[in-house]
Design a protein around this motif. Sequence first.
Motif, PDB file in Angstrom:
ATOM      1  N   ILE A 198       0.825  -1.207   0.000  1.00 19.42           N
ATOM      2  CA  ILE A 198       0.000   0.000   0.000  1.00 19.42           C
ATOM      3  C   ILE A 198       0.859   1.257   0.000  1.00 19.42           C
ATOM      4  CG2 ILE A 198      -0.234   0.325   2.503  1.00 19.42           C
ATOM      5  CD1 ILE A 198      -3.078   0.614  -0.073  1.00 19.42           C
ATOM      6  N   GLU A 199       2.160   1.145   0.265  1.00 22.12           N
ATOM      7  CA  GLU A 199       3.007   2.331   0.421  1.00 22.12           C
ATOM      8  C   GLU A 199       3.021   3.221  -0.821  1.00 22.12           C
ATOM      9  OE1 GLU A 199       6.819   1.122   1.850  1.00 22.12           O
ATOM     10  OE2 GLU A 199       6.031   0.424   3.783  1.00 22.12           O
ATOM     11  N   PRO A 200       3.276   2.683  -2.050  1.00 23.12           N
ATOM     12  CA  PRO A 200       3.256   3.581  -3.208  1.00 23.12           C
ATOM     13  C   PRO A 200       1.882   4.181  -3.483  1.00 23.12           C
ATOM     14  CG  PRO A 200       3.541   1.285  -3.893  1.00 23.12           C
ATOM     15  CD  PRO A 200       3.707   1.315  -2.410  1.00 23.12           C
ATOM     16  N   VAL A 201       0.810   3.444  -3.182  1.00 18.78           N
ATOM     17  CA  VAL A 201      -0.537   3.981  -3.368  1.00 18.78           C
ATOM     18  C   VAL A 201      -0.750   5.176  -2.434  1.00 18.78           C
ATOM     19  CG1 VAL A 201      -3.010   3.461  -3.308  1.00 18.78           C
ATOM     20  CG2 VAL A 201      -1.384   1.717  -4.061  1.00 18.78           C
ATOM     21  N   ILE A 202      -0.277   5.055  -1.186  1.00 19.24           N
ATOM     22  CA  ILE A 202      -0.404   6.154  -0.229  1.00 19.24           C
ATOM     23  C   ILE A 202       0.347   7.382  -0.729  1.00 19.24           C
ATOM     24  CG2 ILE A 202       0.327   6.914   2.074  1.00 19.24           C
ATOM     25  CD1 ILE A 202      -0.378   4.100   3.096  1.00 19.24           C
ATOM     26  N   ALA A 203       1.602   7.217  -1.162  1.00 26.21           N
ATOM     27  CA  ALA A 203       2.388   8.354  -1.636  1.00 26.21           C
ATOM     28  C   ALA A 203       1.743   9.002  -2.860  1.00 26.21           C
ATOM     29  CB  ALA A 203       3.810   7.902  -1.957  1.00 26.21           C
ATOM     30  N   HIS A 204       1.258   8.186  -3.784  1.00 29.81           N
ATOM     31  CA  HIS A 204       0.651   8.691  -5.019  1.00 29.81           C
ATOM     32  C   HIS A 204      -0.622   9.487  -4.710  1.00 29.81           C
ATOM     33  CE1 HIS A 204       0.043   8.141  -9.494  1.00 29.81           C
ATOM     34  NE2 HIS A 204      -1.180   8.523  -9.129  1.00 29.81           N
ATOM     35  N   GLU A 205      -1.503   8.900  -3.903  1.00 30.99           N
ATOM     36  CA  GLU A 205      -2.789   9.550  -3.659  1.00 30.99           C
ATOM     37  C   GLU A 205      -2.666  10.739  -2.715  1.00 30.99           C
ATOM     38  OE1 GLU A 205      -5.272   9.006  -5.457  1.00 30.99           O
ATOM     39  OE2 GLU A 205      -4.508   7.210  -6.444  1.00 30.99           O
ATOM     40  N   MET A 206      -1.701  10.724  -1.796  1.00 29.01           N
ATOM     41  CA  MET A 206      -1.463  11.912  -0.979  1.00 29.01           C
ATOM     42  C   MET A 206      -1.018  13.082  -1.851  1.00 29.01           C
ATOM     43  SD  MET A 206       0.303  10.660   2.572  1.00 29.01           S
ATOM     44  CE  MET A 206      -0.644   9.849   3.863  1.00 29.01           C
ATOM     45  N   THR A 207      -0.267  12.784  -2.908  1.00 33.05           N
ATOM     46  CA  THR A 207       0.134  13.837  -3.838  1.00 33.05           C
ATOM     47  C   THR A 207      -1.091  14.457  -4.498  1.00 33.05           C
ATOM     48  OG1 THR A 207       2.227  12.701  -4.273  1.00 33.05           O
ATOM     49  CG2 THR A 207       1.544  14.392  -5.845  1.00 33.05           C
ATOM     50  N   HIS A 208      -1.994  13.616  -5.014  1.00 35.71           N
ATOM     51  CA  HIS A 208      -3.229  14.146  -5.603  1.00 35.71           C
ATOM     52  C   HIS A 208      -3.998  15.001  -4.597  1.00 35.71           C
ATOM     53  CE1 HIS A 208      -2.877  12.218  -9.390  1.00 35.71           C
ATOM     54  NE2 HIS A 208      -3.139  10.992  -8.985  1.00 35.71           N
ATOM     55  N   SER A 209      -4.059  14.532  -3.362  1.00 37.34           N
ATOM     56  CA  SER A 209      -4.798  15.269  -2.344  1.00 37.34           C
ATOM     57  C   SER A 209      -4.193  16.647  -2.112  1.00 37.34           C
ATOM     58  CB  SER A 209      -4.810  14.459  -1.035  1.00 37.34           C
ATOM     59  OG  SER A 209      -5.529  15.142  -0.034  1.00 37.34           O
ATOM     60  N   CYS A 210      -2.870  16.737  -2.119  1.00 38.84           N
ATOM     61  CA  CYS A 210      -2.187  18.009  -1.877  1.00 38.84           C
ATOM     62  C   CYS A 210      -2.238  18.938  -3.082  1.00 38.84           C
ATOM     63  CB  CYS A 210      -0.729  17.754  -1.477  1.00 38.84           C
ATOM     64  SG  CYS A 210      -0.531  17.058   0.179  1.00 38.84           S
ATOM     65  N   LEU A 211      -2.647  18.425  -4.257  1.00 38.91           N
ATOM     66  CA  LEU A 211      -2.751  19.241  -5.471  1.00 38.91           C
ATOM     67  C   LEU A 211      -4.200  19.525  -5.849  1.00 38.91           C
ATOM     68  CD1 LEU A 211      -0.072  17.407  -7.664  1.00 38.91           C
ATOM     69  CD2 LEU A 211       0.173  19.664  -6.612  1.00 38.91           C
ATOM     70  N   ALA A 212      -5.144  19.057  -5.050  1.00 38.93           N
ATOM     71  CA  ALA A 212      -6.561  19.115  -5.438  1.00 38.93           C
ATOM     72  C   ALA A 212      -7.090  20.537  -5.560  1.00 38.93           C
ATOM     73  CB  ALA A 212      -7.402  18.332  -4.427  1.00 38.93           C
ATOM     74  N   GLU A 229       5.708   9.744  -6.057  1.00 37.79           N
ATOM     75  CA  GLU A 229       5.663   8.350  -5.587  1.00 37.79           C
ATOM     76  C   GLU A 229       7.023   7.676  -5.748  1.00 37.79           C
ATOM     77  OE1 GLU A 229       3.978   4.203  -7.462  1.00 37.79           O
ATOM     78  OE2 GLU A 229       2.761   6.007  -7.723  1.00 37.79           O
ATOM     79  N   LEU A 230       7.646   7.830  -6.925  1.00 33.06           N
ATOM     80  CA  LEU A 230       8.948   7.194  -7.170  1.00 33.06           C
ATOM     81  C   LEU A 230      10.021   7.772  -6.262  1.00 33.06           C
ATOM     82  CD1 LEU A 230       8.865   7.020 -11.074  1.00 33.06           C
ATOM     83  CD2 LEU A 230       8.611   5.122  -9.470  1.00 33.06           C
ATOM     84  N   ARG A 231       9.960   9.067  -6.047  1.00 26.93           N
ATOM     85  CA  ARG A 231      10.969   9.702  -5.184  1.00 26.93           C
ATOM     86  C   ARG A 231      10.872   9.208  -3.748  1.00 26.93           C
ATOM     87  NH1 ARG A 231      12.299  16.197  -4.968  1.00 26.93           N
ATOM     88  NH2 ARG A 231      13.797  16.122  -3.245  1.00 26.93           N
ATOM     89  N   ILE A 232       9.644   8.989  -3.284  1.00 27.09           N
ATOM     90  CA  ILE A 232       9.447   8.607  -1.887  1.00 27.09           C
ATOM     91  C   ILE A 232       9.613   7.112  -1.674  1.00 27.09           C
ATOM     92  CG2 ILE A 232       7.668   8.451  -0.073  1.00 27.09           C
ATOM     93  CD1 ILE A 232       6.693  11.209  -0.995  1.00 27.09           C
ATOM     94  N   THR A 233       9.115   6.292  -2.605  1.00 24.98           N
ATOM     95  CA  THR A 233       9.114   4.837  -2.392  1.00 24.98           C
ATOM     96  C   THR A 233      10.145   4.101  -3.228  1.00 24.98           C
ATOM     97  OG1 THR A 233       7.476   4.332  -4.115  1.00 24.98           O
ATOM     98  CG2 THR A 233       6.637   4.985  -1.947  1.00 24.98           C
ATOM     99  N   GLY A 234      10.708   4.748  -4.238  1.00 31.21           N
ATOM    100  CA  GLY A 234      11.674   4.075  -5.103  1.00 31.21           C
ATOM    101  C   GLY A 234      11.043   3.249  -6.191  1.00 31.21           C
ATOM    102  N   GLY A 235       9.706   3.185  -6.248  1.00 29.92           N
ATOM    103  CA  GLY A 235       9.036   2.426  -7.306  1.00 29.92           C
ATOM    104  C   GLY A 235       8.831   0.984  -6.915  1.00 29.92           C
ATOM    105  N   SER A 236       7.896   0.353  -7.612  1.00 31.86           N
ATOM    106  CA  SER A 236       7.514  -1.030  -7.309  1.00 31.86           C
ATOM    107  C   SER A 236       8.258  -2.051  -8.150  1.00 31.86           C
ATOM    108  CB  SER A 236       6.003  -1.203  -7.538  1.00 31.86           C
ATOM    109  OG  SER A 236       5.697  -1.019  -8.910  1.00 31.86           O
ATOM    110  N   GLY A 237       8.975  -1.572  -9.187  1.00 36.74           N
ATOM    111  CA  GLY A 237       9.671  -2.504 -10.065  1.00 36.74           C
ATOM    112  C   GLY A 237       8.755  -3.208 -11.041  1.00 36.74           C
ATOM    113  N   SER A 238       7.511  -2.739 -11.195  1.00 38.04           N
ATOM    114  CA  SER A 238       6.554  -3.408 -12.077  1.00 38.04           C
ATOM    115  C   SER A 238       6.627  -2.892 -13.510  1.00 38.04           C
ATOM    116  CB  SER A 238       5.131  -3.225 -11.540  1.00 38.04           C
ATOM    117  OG  SER A 238       4.807  -1.852 -11.443  1.00 38.04           O
ATOM    118  N   TYR A 239       7.306  -1.785 -13.732  1.00 37.42           N
ATOM    119  CA  TYR A 239       7.427  -1.246 -15.081  1.00 37.42           C
ATOM    120  C   TYR A 239       8.349  -2.115 -15.929  1.00 37.42           C
ATOM    121  CZ  TYR A 239       5.160   3.371 -14.961  1.00 37.42           C
ATOM    122  OH  TYR A 239       4.254   4.395 -14.950  1.00 37.42           O
ATOM    123  N   PRO A 240       8.128  -2.120 -17.261  1.00 35.38           N
ATOM    124  CA  PRO A 240       9.099  -2.779 -18.140  1.00 35.38           C
ATOM    125  C   PRO A 240      10.436  -2.041 -18.084  1.00 35.38           C
ATOM    126  CG  PRO A 240       7.027  -2.300 -19.278  1.00 35.38           C
ATOM    127  CD  PRO A 240       6.978  -1.574 -17.972  1.00 35.38           C
TER     128      PRO A 240
END
Length: 359
Positions: A198-212, A229-240
């Motif tokens: 849930i960590e990257p989801v939290i970072a991503h959606e908190m960003t949207h909340s702060c820009l709303a 999200e990438l800066r805070i969590t380093g990414g999930s490694g799911s991208y190609p």
Amino acid sequence: MLHFLRTLFGGKSGRPISGDVEPTAQQGLLPPAVISADGLPDLHLSQHLSLHEGFPAMKWAEVESWLSDTESPAAQAHAWEAAEKAWLLHFRQALGPAFQLREAESAMLLSSLDDGVARATLNYMVRTLARVAATLDGLAQIPSWGKDILIVFDDAESYYRYVSHYYPDQGEFAFSSGMYINDGCAHFVTVKADLSAIEPVIAHEMTHSCLAHLPLPLWLNEGLAVNTELRITGGSGSYPGAHELRRKHLGFWGPQEIQEFWSGESFKRTDDGNMLSYDLARLIVSHFASDWEAFKRFVLDADASDAGAASARENLHIDLGALACALLEKEPSPPWGPQPQNWEQPSVPPTQRDTVRTG
């Protein structure tokens, strides 16, 4: 830290955030039948709570209507948090005696996690909000109402029973290990065994909340959220890999697809276009953000109605279409720039668009 973050917001109001937290466990509190708040009539919860698969569902639109009976922002914020806590106390009762509701100044956690893990989880939520605000230096505005909420289910069965409330009755849906639910009272849900997911989801959606508070085009909103999200969590490694991503980008984008990107429609696609839209947004924002002061002026002036094209010309001296062509190794061509007159509708901010986001 709190004083420093307030200076970032230029005096704008918002919830307090700080560093380490010592959570308060809401032990011994029974689920209330009534919410009382200064300046408002009592809210009788039996009229505003329903059950889905044994879990309480608050009718949040009715809570918002109740809040309109007072014009005091402070009273509204206090009453909203009281409604959040009341709902979570009913939720705790539905989950069983092993669950506790723990609260920090900007977050609440409902789980059966032991004290150490629960404290670390709440610390993560509070610190992530602080890091998002600092990363979005000069752009962030923390919402004045409510706290960030995370519900951690003990098992996948109860998790899926709960989230089924937010999916249509028909269709096939992907499995998930964490979810952001933006339906009245926004909250995060996950399963104990997948807590880190849930960590990257939290970072991503908190960003949207702060820009709303900004009327951003969707590509810019998502580009900021992905990069934060990438800066805070380093990414999930799911991208190609980079080579595979380049191949996909070059094969996918054309004049029609890029108009979908500028309007926000490509983010709704169910094929590779969805992933490629998020990645193209990431690339453009990364390119622009190297000069933060100019980028900040661009973001503050950007508008969804033209995908930020006028602001890019004014503040960055860049044509968005020409930049997209350069990034995608295409010859510059007018059809690649935003053409809002041909869009069915402008992009919609994520807080209005998405009911759920999975991770």
